[in-house]
Design a protein around this motif. Structure first.
Motif, PDB file in Angstrom:
ATOM      1  N   PRO A 102       0.833  -1.206   0.000  1.00 43.05           N
ATOM      2  CA  PRO A 102       0.000   0.000   0.000  1.00 43.05           C
ATOM      3  C   PRO A 102       0.868   1.256   0.000  1.00 43.05           C
ATOM      4  CG  PRO A 102      -0.774  -1.580   1.636  1.00 43.05           C
ATOM      5  CD  PRO A 102       0.557  -2.071   1.160  1.00 43.05           C
ATOM      6  N   PHE A 134      -3.518   5.232  -8.280  1.00 39.10           N
ATOM      7  CA  PHE A 134      -3.646   4.519  -7.012  1.00 39.10           C
ATOM      8  C   PHE A 134      -3.633   5.550  -5.885  1.00 39.10           C
ATOM      9  CE2 PHE A 134      -1.757   1.624  -9.997  1.00 39.10           C
ATOM     10  CZ  PHE A 134      -2.213   0.359  -9.673  1.00 39.10           C
ATOM     11  N   GLN A 138      -4.162   2.043  -1.700  1.00 41.78           N
ATOM     12  CA  GLN A 138      -4.746   1.205  -2.751  1.00 41.78           C
ATOM     13  C   GLN A 138      -3.659   0.412  -3.472  1.00 41.78           C
ATOM     14  OE1 GLN A 138      -6.882   4.123  -5.145  1.00 41.78           O
ATOM     15  NE2 GLN A 138      -8.764   3.749  -3.998  1.00 41.78           N
ATOM     16  N   THR A 139      -3.930  -0.849  -3.755  1.00 47.04           N
ATOM     17  CA  THR A 139      -2.917  -1.711  -4.371  1.00 47.04           C
ATOM     18  C   THR A 139      -3.383  -2.371  -5.653  1.00 47.04           C
ATOM     19  OG1 THR A 139      -3.647  -3.597  -3.012  1.00 47.04           O
ATOM     20  CG2 THR A 139      -1.843  -2.243  -2.138  1.00 47.04           C
ATOM     21  N   ASN A 140      -4.619  -2.167  -6.089  1.00 46.10           N
ATOM     22  CA  ASN A 140      -5.110  -2.842  -7.286  1.00 46.10           C
ATOM     23  C   ASN A 140      -5.961  -1.891  -8.116  1.00 46.10           C
ATOM     24  OD1 ASN A 140      -6.948  -4.505  -9.017  1.00 46.10           O
ATOM     25  ND2 ASN A 140      -5.831  -6.187  -8.085  1.00 46.10           N
ATOM     26  N   LYS A 141      -5.641  -1.800  -9.415  1.00 41.54           N
ATOM     27  CA  LYS A 141      -6.419  -1.027 -10.365  1.00 41.54           C
ATOM     28  C   LYS A 141      -6.522  -1.813 -11.669  1.00 41.54           C
ATOM     29  CE  LYS A 141      -7.285   2.732  -8.010  1.00 41.54           C
ATOM     30  NZ  LYS A 141      -8.655   3.241  -7.759  1.00 41.54           N
TER      31      LYS A 141
END
Length: 259
Positions: A102, A134, A138-141
């Protein structure tokens, strides 16, 4: 003591005696932290007070020191390969990009789509380039491609995707990925075969979702017959055949459309 940090690698181990002269109520000791360039999660060291002389241990006799990693996260595709069927029409494929941890600040990652055997505008639609944002923590897009369907038997086709620029993160692996578009006008491929027992044979097949196809069998090439008619409900399915060793050699292939 080691928590998730490792003595000699992340910090210099230390242990000694603290002296409080008469009238003094505060003393301290130092721990040397190793500065590295590794992208890693924050790590911990256990601190313990023991064996007091002329004092007793209070409730807070153990504590945790957290080493906060100051190296930026890496950005990469969640996989080096993605697979999707060209049916149903206008299927939207989400391509996932992940950070290794993160972030404390906003991260920007630029991506591009281009290359491979599939044709933009005919086999798929993409804006070609874009930026993923991000937010902190946040770690996923994801970014998206829309697939088009046709009635041509053309085999599976590929789309190449790359991560091209980074702000607040560094390049991870894989930074290049391939989307394979499964042709719904071709029969499923046999990906893997196993023989869990002498009288069973299991195969894994991959193809278009919802496709009805024939599994053909031959015991004396080149003569073939329809052995089973199957429906690929999820894109990947398994089929197990049961036979006796006395049946001899058996050959399998897939055919589409099914009779």
């Amino acid at each position: 003591t080691n928590g998730t940090a490792t003595a000699g690698l992340d910090y210099a181990p230390v242990g000694s005696v603290l002296f409080f002269p008469a009238g003094i109520t505060n003393a301290s000791f130092a721990i040397a932290i190793t500065n590295d360039t590794l992208d890693e999660l924050s790590e911990t060291i256990g601190l313990v007070l023991f064996n007091p002389t002329n004092a007793t241990l209070g409730a807070l006799r153990e504590a945790t020191l957290t080493i906060v990693d100051d190296d930026p996260p890496t950005a990469r595709f969640s996989s080096a390969s993605f697979t999707a069927s060209e049916t149903p029409a206008n299927t939207v494929v989400n391509i996932s990009v992940v950070l290794s941890k993160p972030p404390a600040q906003t991260v920007f990652v630029d991506w591009s789509v281009g290359g491979g055997s599939a044709s933009p505008g005919a086999d798929y639609f993409s804006t070609g380039t874009g930026t993923l944002t991000f937010g902190p923590g946040q770690t996923n897009k994801t970014f998206q491609l829309t697939l088009f369907t046709d009635t041509q038997t053309e085999g599976d086709e590929t789309v190449e995707m790359r991560l091209i620029d980074f702000s607040g993160a560094t390049r991870g692996t894989p930074d290049h990925a391939v989307l394979t578009i499964l042709d719904d006008d071709s029969p499923p491929r046999i990906l893997e075969t196993t023989r869990p027992a002498n009288d069973t044979f299991t195969m894994t097949l991959s193809g278009a979702v919802g496709q009805r196809f024939a599994l053909e069998l031959s015991t004396n090439l080149p003569l073939w017959r329809v052995y089973r008619v199957l429906t690929n409900h999820t894109g990947v399915l398994q089929f197990t055949d049961t036979f006796t060793p006395a049946a001899g050699v058996r050959f399998y292939r897939t055919a589409y459309p099914a009779p």
